[in-house]
Design a protein around this motif. Sequence first.
Motif, mmCIF file in Angstrom:
data_model
loop_
_atom_site.group_PDB
_atom_site.id
_atom_site.type_symbol
_atom_site.label_atom_id
_atom_site.label_comp_id
_atom_site.label_asym_id
_atom_site.label_seq_id
_atom_site.Cartn_x
_atom_site.Cartn_y
_atom_site.Cartn_z
ATOM 1 N N ASP A 61 0.821 -1.214 0.000
ATOM 2 C CA ASP A 61 0.000 0.000 0.000
ATOM 3 C C ASP A 61 0.856 1.265 0.000
ATOM 4 N N ASP A 62 2.058 1.194 0.539
ATOM 5 C CA ASP A 62 2.918 2.380 0.600
ATOM 6 C C ASP A 62 3.727 2.573 -0.678
ATOM 7 N N GLY A 63 3.477 1.768 -1.717
ATOM 8 C CA GLY A 63 4.147 1.928 -3.006
ATOM 9 C C GLY A 63 5.387 1.071 -3.173
ATOM 10 N N THR A 64 5.803 0.385 -2.125
ATOM 11 C CA THR A 64 6.971 -0.505 -2.250
ATOM 12 C C THR A 64 6.533 -1.857 -2.778
ATOM 13 N N GLN A 65 7.505 -2.600 -3.269
ATOM 14 C CA GLN A 65 7.209 -3.916 -3.833
ATOM 15 C C GLN A 65 7.996 -5.000 -3.105
ATOM 16 N N LEU A 66 7.389 -6.163 -2.999
ATOM 17 C CA LEU A 66 8.115 -7.350 -2.547
ATOM 18 C C LEU A 66 8.561 -8.081 -3.808
ATOM 19 N N VAL A 67 9.869 -8.342 -3.888
ATOM 20 C CA VAL A 67 10.434 -8.907 -5.108
ATOM 21 C C VAL A 67 11.170 -10.206 -4.772
ATOM 22 N N ARG A 68 10.997 -11.221 -5.613
ATOM 23 C CA ARG A 68 11.711 -12.493 -5.477
ATOM 24 C C ARG A 68 12.770 -12.552 -6.571
ATOM 25 N N HIS A 69 14.012 -12.883 -6.170
ATOM 26 C CA HIS A 69 15.089 -13.082 -7.139
ATOM 27 C C HIS A 69 15.309 -14.570 -7.308
ATOM 28 N N GLU A 70 15.305 -15.032 -8.540
ATOM 29 C CA GLU A 70 15.527 -16.439 -8.840
ATOM 30 C C GLU A 70 16.700 -16.562 -9.811
ATOM 31 N N ARG A 71 17.442 -17.609 -9.628
ATOM 32 C CA ARG A 71 18.576 -17.859 -10.508
ATOM 33 C C ARG A 71 18.068 -18.114 -11.926
ATOM 34 N N PHE A 72 18.765 -17.510 -12.895
ATOM 35 C CA PHE A 72 18.412 -17.729 -14.303
ATOM 36 C C PHE A 72 19.697 -17.992 -15.065
ATOM 37 N N ASP A 73 19.875 -19.243 -15.486
ATOM 38 C CA ASP A 73 21.104 -19.645 -16.157
ATOM 39 C C ASP A 73 21.036 -19.546 -17.670
ATOM 40 N N GLY A 74 19.855 -19.463 -18.213
ATOM 41 C CA GLY A 74 19.730 -19.528 -19.663
ATOM 42 C C GLY A 74 19.955 -20.957 -20.109
ATOM 43 N N VAL A 75 20.715 -21.131 -21.166
ATOM 44 C CA VAL A 75 21.015 -22.474 -21.668
ATOM 45 C C VAL A 75 22.092 -23.096 -20.779
ATOM 46 N N GLU A 76 21.823 -24.292 -20.294
ATOM 47 C CA GLU A 76 22.789 -25.002 -19.449
ATOM 48 C C GLU A 76 23.600 -25.941 -20.328
ATOM 49 N N PHE A 77 24.909 -25.679 -20.416
ATOM 50 C CA PHE A 77 25.789 -26.508 -21.236
ATOM 51 C C PHE A 77 26.280 -27.735 -20.476
ATOM 52 N N GLN A 78 26.493 -27.573 -19.169
ATOM 53 C CA GLN A 78 26.944 -28.687 -18.332
ATOM 54 C C GLN A 78 26.362 -28.494 -16.941
ATOM 55 N N ALA A 79 25.706 -29.521 -16.429
ATOM 56 C CA ALA A 79 25.161 -29.447 -15.070
ATOM 57 C C ALA A 79 26.301 -29.604 -14.073
ATOM 58 N N GLY A 80 26.286 -28.799 -13.049
ATOM 59 C CA GLY A 80 27.312 -28.894 -12.014
ATOM 60 C C GLY A 80 26.955 -29.962 -10.991
ATOM 61 N N THR A 81 27.975 -30.404 -10.281
ATOM 62 C CA THR A 81 27.751 -31.374 -9.208
ATOM 63 C C THR A 81 27.145 -30.644 -8.020
ATOM 64 N N PRO A 82 26.039 -31.144 -7.477
ATOM 65 C CA PRO A 82 25.420 -30.452 -6.346
ATOM 66 C C PRO A 82 26.316 -30.461 -5.109
ATOM 67 N N VAL A 83 26.391 -29.329 -4.450
ATOM 68 C CA VAL A 83 27.109 -29.230 -3.179
ATOM 69 C C VAL A 83 26.063 -29.502 -2.098
ATOM 70 N N ASP A 84 25.930 -30.774 -1.735
ATOM 71 C CA ASP A 84 24.901 -31.166 -0.783
ATOM 72 C C ASP A 84 25.500 -32.102 0.270
ATOM 73 N N ALA A 85 24.671 -32.532 1.211
ATOM 74 C CA ALA A 85 25.153 -33.385 2.298
ATOM 75 C C ALA A 85 25.734 -34.691 1.777
#
Length: 159
Positions: A61-85
């Motif tokens: 209502d005060d004119g501000t916006q809530l914005v979500r930023h999402e990763r955008f890679d475009g065309v993926e040439f090679q998938a990376g190995t996930p850094v996970d548990a």
Amino acid sequence: MDNKFNLRDYYDLRQSVTRDPNYIDSLVDSFLNSPLRLVFWDDQISEFGDVKKETVVKNNDDGTQLVRHERFDGVEFQAGTPVDASNLGNMEWNDLINWLNIKYLMDTVRKLSIKVATLEGGLSNNMPYNSFVADAKKINEDLIIIEGWYDGVAGRGVV
């Protein structure tokens, strides 16, 4: 415990080590000569390296916006190995295998050092700093013992 990596064993190990820090020492025999299972990390290669897609979630209502930023890679040439548990845990599991093998080898070297020192002392009649080695094929010709004795079985003279 199976020495092949899986997350359940990894988390069970964490709980066991938390209860008893010396628990790892009991694993030496089960981990000796275990194969390392490498992760083989791949880089993420894509069209856009650091681009974000912006989505307006809500206009306030005060004119501000809530914005979500999402990763955008475009065309993926090679998938990376996930850094996970799973991948990081696998790396730590490999570290554990290496550490336990090194610990076993160092313990073995220490035991052998004590045995060698004991044998060395016994062979030199507890006088390790007053001894030398001489190559003499014919006793009383190449080397004449004036004081001492010659041990023919062991092939050594004590002077």
